[in-house]
Design an enzyme around this catalytic site. Structure first.
Site, PDB file in Angstrom:
ATOM      1  CB  ILE A 366      34.916  10.109  11.905  1.00  0.00           C
ATOM      2  CG1 ILE A 366      34.381  11.557  11.960  1.00  0.00           C
ATOM      3  CG2 ILE A 366      35.974   9.870  12.985  1.00  0.00           C
ATOM      4  CD1 ILE A 366      33.621  11.897  13.218  1.00  0.00           C
ATOM      5  N   GLY A 369      38.055   4.616   5.268  1.00  0.00           N
ATOM      6  CA  GLY A 369      37.809   3.310   4.648  1.00  0.00           C
ATOM      7  C   GLY A 369      37.246   2.302   5.633  1.00  0.00           C
ATOM      8  CD  GLU A 392       5.659   3.250  14.115  1.00  0.00           C
ATOM      9  OE1 GLU A 392       5.371   4.163  14.896  1.00  0.00           O
ATOM     10  OE2 GLU A 392       5.061   2.175  14.090  1.00  0.00           O
ATOM     11  N   GLY A 393       5.702   6.514   9.444  1.00  0.00           N
ATOM     12  CA  GLY A 393       5.539   7.860   8.913  1.00  0.00           C
ATOM     13  C   GLY A 393       6.872   8.396   8.452  1.00  0.00           C
TER      14      GLY A 393
HETATM   15  C1  FAD Z   1      11.424  -2.196   7.055  1.00  0.00           C
HETATM   16  C2  FAD Z   1      10.019  -1.709   7.096  1.00  0.00           C
HETATM   17  C3  FAD Z   1       9.172  -2.131   8.119  1.00  0.00           C
HETATM   18  C4  FAD Z   1       7.850  -1.711   8.155  1.00  0.00           C
HETATM   19  N1  FAD Z   1       7.007  -2.194   9.132  1.00  0.00           N
HETATM   20  C5  FAD Z   1       5.670  -1.914   9.048  1.00  0.00           C
HETATM   21  C6  FAD Z   1       4.738  -2.556   9.928  1.00  0.00           C
HETATM   22  O1  FAD Z   1       5.122  -3.346  10.813  1.00  0.00           O
HETATM   23  N2  FAD Z   1       3.420  -2.295   9.786  1.00  0.00           N
HETATM   24  C7  FAD Z   1       2.959  -1.430   8.819  1.00  0.00           C
HETATM   25  O2  FAD Z   1       1.743  -1.256   8.741  1.00  0.00           O
HETATM   26  N3  FAD Z   1       3.814  -0.804   7.976  1.00  0.00           N
HETATM   27  C8  FAD Z   1       5.144  -1.030   8.051  1.00  0.00           C
HETATM   28  N4  FAD Z   1       6.033  -0.425   7.163  1.00  0.00           N
HETATM   29  C9  FAD Z   1       5.505   0.489   6.142  1.00  0.00           C
HETATM   30  C10 FAD Z   1       5.923   1.926   6.338  1.00  0.00           C
HETATM   31  O3  FAD Z   1       5.234   2.496   7.410  1.00  0.00           O
HETATM   32  C11 FAD Z   1       5.705   2.647   4.996  1.00  0.00           C
HETATM   33  O4  FAD Z   1       6.715   2.202   4.108  1.00  0.00           O
HETATM   34  C12 FAD Z   1       5.730   4.151   5.136  1.00  0.00           C
HETATM   35  O5  FAD Z   1       4.593   4.597   5.821  1.00  0.00           O
HETATM   36  C13 FAD Z   1       5.794   4.867   3.779  1.00  0.00           C
HETATM   37  O6  FAD Z   1       4.848   4.381   2.880  1.00  0.00           O
HETATM   38  P1  FAD Z   1       5.306   3.982   1.392  1.00  0.00           P
HETATM   39  O7  FAD Z   1       6.477   3.090   1.512  1.00  0.00           O
HETATM   40  O8  FAD Z   1       4.123   3.446   0.658  1.00  0.00           O
HETATM   41  O9  FAD Z   1       5.782   5.328   0.725  1.00  0.00           O
HETATM   42  P2  FAD Z   1       4.838   6.393  -0.014  1.00  0.00           P
HETATM   43  O10 FAD Z   1       3.691   6.741   0.852  1.00  0.00           O
HETATM   44  O11 FAD Z   1       4.560   5.920  -1.391  1.00  0.00           O
HETATM   45  O12 FAD Z   1       5.805   7.651  -0.075  1.00  0.00           O
HETATM   46  C14 FAD Z   1       6.804   7.808  -1.080  1.00  0.00           C
HETATM   47  C15 FAD Z   1       7.462   9.181  -0.894  1.00  0.00           C
HETATM   48  O13 FAD Z   1       6.475  10.220  -1.086  1.00  0.00           O
HETATM   49  C16 FAD Z   1       6.458  11.057   0.055  1.00  0.00           C
HETATM   50  N5  FAD Z   1       5.094  11.554   0.276  1.00  0.00           N
HETATM   51  C17 FAD Z   1       3.927  10.846   0.275  1.00  0.00           C
HETATM   52  N6  FAD Z   1       2.889  11.659   0.567  1.00  0.00           N
HETATM   53  C18 FAD Z   1       3.403  12.890   0.742  1.00  0.00           C
HETATM   54  C19 FAD Z   1       2.848  14.160   1.083  1.00  0.00           C
HETATM   55  N7  FAD Z   1       1.538  14.326   1.281  1.00  0.00           N
HETATM   56  N8  FAD Z   1       3.681  15.214   1.196  1.00  0.00           N
HETATM   57  C20 FAD Z   1       5.019  15.067   1.000  1.00  0.00           C
HETATM   58  N9  FAD Z   1       5.602  13.901   0.693  1.00  0.00           N
HETATM   59  C21 FAD Z   1       4.806  12.827   0.567  1.00  0.00           C
HETATM   60  C22 FAD Z   1       6.943  10.174   1.187  1.00  0.00           C
HETATM   61  O14 FAD Z   1       7.424  10.948   2.266  1.00  0.00           O
HETATM   62  C23 FAD Z   1       8.029   9.370   0.506  1.00  0.00           C
HETATM   63  O15 FAD Z   1       9.202  10.125   0.453  1.00  0.00           O
HETATM   64  C24 FAD Z   1       7.366  -0.821   7.155  1.00  0.00           C
HETATM   65  C25 FAD Z   1       8.224  -0.385   6.136  1.00  0.00           C
HETATM   66  C26 FAD Z   1       9.523  -0.831   6.083  1.00  0.00           C
HETATM   67  C27 FAD Z   1      10.397  -0.380   4.924  1.00  0.00           C
END
Ligand code: FAD
Length: 412
Positions: A366, A369, A392-393
């Protein structure tokens, strides 16, 4: 026939009461006058906004009392209402202020009253000397799959100490927090049922920060690796205590139900609050786009005169309200101990996260640029929103949790 006078007084209301309205307006005032004006600077600096956290502490917004107040309201609504306002101000600064609450939620969810009393205040420090808390679950090889945690906790009976070893990743406030709540495996054979949460008190040797990540959004919030190398903590740092853990492990080994699991229980409790953060960003973007559309003229008339624009705004408002209602429902259920039978906490997080990403993208469209450059905040809101479909999932994991809940099938 029942006359109007005979109809019983309403027991259901979505109207905020006076106290909730006051809290909303108070947080909004801080978000508008302090947080929003500082947002661009701290996003560019990619640093923890200590002075803003301190200002929040001085007025009592960063304090155990504030968290206690917003979580104790019997309707459950004060919590999402307050959080939405703060994140309407800015999500990066909002996370810098509320990141601590993840550690506090883990304390409340798993700790004894003595542990909560000892460590809760230390997560915040004082207005003169603010401190942070960090909740450490994720690891390089255990993100969505929390059962794969490798960080080990071994009990040293002679010293009455737990020894923690491992690597955590993606931790908000990781390494700069005073109090780290660490989820570790006590019995790897039992998956999530063999895990427990430990407090690592301020200044404990062996805990150090690794890489600090440079991020796409919420850049005022610190995210880093945390290394735990022979970290020794007193026996009393095991949240919930030894007896409860031994009981839980024995039940798990016998194949019986174990109740709440360390990390998953905390996430389930915090999801509606995280969803409220996403609603705050989405609303900020919607309001900004609405005003812009009324002012910006092309072809001799405000762009809102085009249905392509006004209908988009109508959809944005509808989707945001829909997300908020799911958040309020989940918060009300959580506060009133109604079980999330259809994973209503996950539903709220899924919907709000996806609405935030979609609405901020629409807002950018909306603005044309002007939405794509850093002169307006919409570009930042779009970057900030994306984290809400990841942490958080992820959205996929929320769908998995909902699918399991509605089907009863152990989907993986
Ligand atoms: C800015 C930031 C802050 C954070 N803060 C915290 C914190 O304070 N404490 C903490 O503990 N963690 C924290 N996290 C971690 C965060 O919770 C994880 O990044 C998140 O849970 C996803 O895990 P992953 O990055 O390893 O992705 P992966 O688990 O490797 O997932 C990669 C992709 O595969 C998909 N996938 C995986 N399994 C399945 C399945 N069974 N079915 C379908 N799709 C699937 C996922 O949805 C995703 O699209 C933080 C992350 C970020 C980026």
């Amino acid at each position: 026939m029942t006359t109007a006078e005979e109809i019983p007084a309403a027991t259901f209301s979505l109207e905020l009461n006076d106290e909730q309205r006051q809290m909303r307006d108070w947080v909004h005032g801080f978000a508008e006058s302090v947080v929003r004006p500082a947002a661009h600077e701290w996003d560019e600096r990619e640093e923890t906004p200590w002075p803003i956290i301190q200002q929040a502490a001085e007025i009592g917004l960063y304090s155990p009392q504030f968290l206690g107040h917003i979580t104790s309201d019997p309707t459950g609504l004060t919590l999402p209402v307050a959080i939405e306002e703060l994140f309407w101000g800015d999500a990066g600064i909002g996370m810098a202020i509320l990141g601590t609450s993840l550690a506090v939620a883990a304390l409340f969810g798993n700790g004894t009253p003595e542990q909560i009393a000892e460590w809760g205040p230390q997560c915040f420090g004082t207005p003169e000397q603010v401190q942070l808390g960090a909740f450490c679950v994720s690891e390089p090889d255990a993100g969505s799959d929390v059962s794969a945690l490798k960080t080990r906790a071994v009990y040293d009976e002679a010293q009455d100490e737990w020894v923690l070893n491992g690597q955590k990743s993606w931790i908000s406030n990781g390494g700069i927090a005073a109090v780290h709540v660490v989820v570790a495996t006590v019995d790897p054979e039992l998956g999530t049922r063999g895990q427990a949460s430990f407090v690592v008190p301020p200044g404990t040797p062996g805990l150090r920060q690794g890489v600090k990540f440079k991020k796409h959004g919420i850049r005022a919030s610190h995210t880093a690796e945390v290394f735990l190398d022979e970290v020794r903590v007193p026996g009393r740092c095991l949240l919930g205590g030894r007896e409860k853990l031994d009981e839980r492990l024995a039940r798990a080994r016998e194949g019986r139900r174990t109740g709440q699991q360390a990390a998953l229980g905390t996430f389930e409790a915090t999801r509606p609050a995280v969803a409220a953060m996403a609603v705050g960003i989405a609303r900020a973007a919607y309001e900004y786009a609405l005003e812009y559309a009324k002012e910006r003229k092309q072809f001799g008339r405000p762009i809102i005169q085009n249905q392509a624009i006004s209908f988009t705004l109508a959809d944005m408002k509808t989707e945001i309200d829909c997300a908020r209602l799911l958040v309020w429902r989940a918060s009300w259920m959580a506060r009133n101990r109604k079980p999330f039978e259809a994973a209503e906490g996950s539903m709220s997080k899924l919907k709000a996260g996806e609405v935030a990403v979609w609405a901020t993208e629409r807002a950018m469209q909306i603005l044309g640029g002007m939405g794509y450059v850093r002169d307006t905040p919409v570009e930042r809101w779009h970057r900030d929103a994306k984290i809400f479909t990841i942490f958080e999932g992820t959205s996929e994991i929320q769908r998995l949790v909902i699918a399991r809940a509605i089907s009863g099938v152990q989907l993986r």
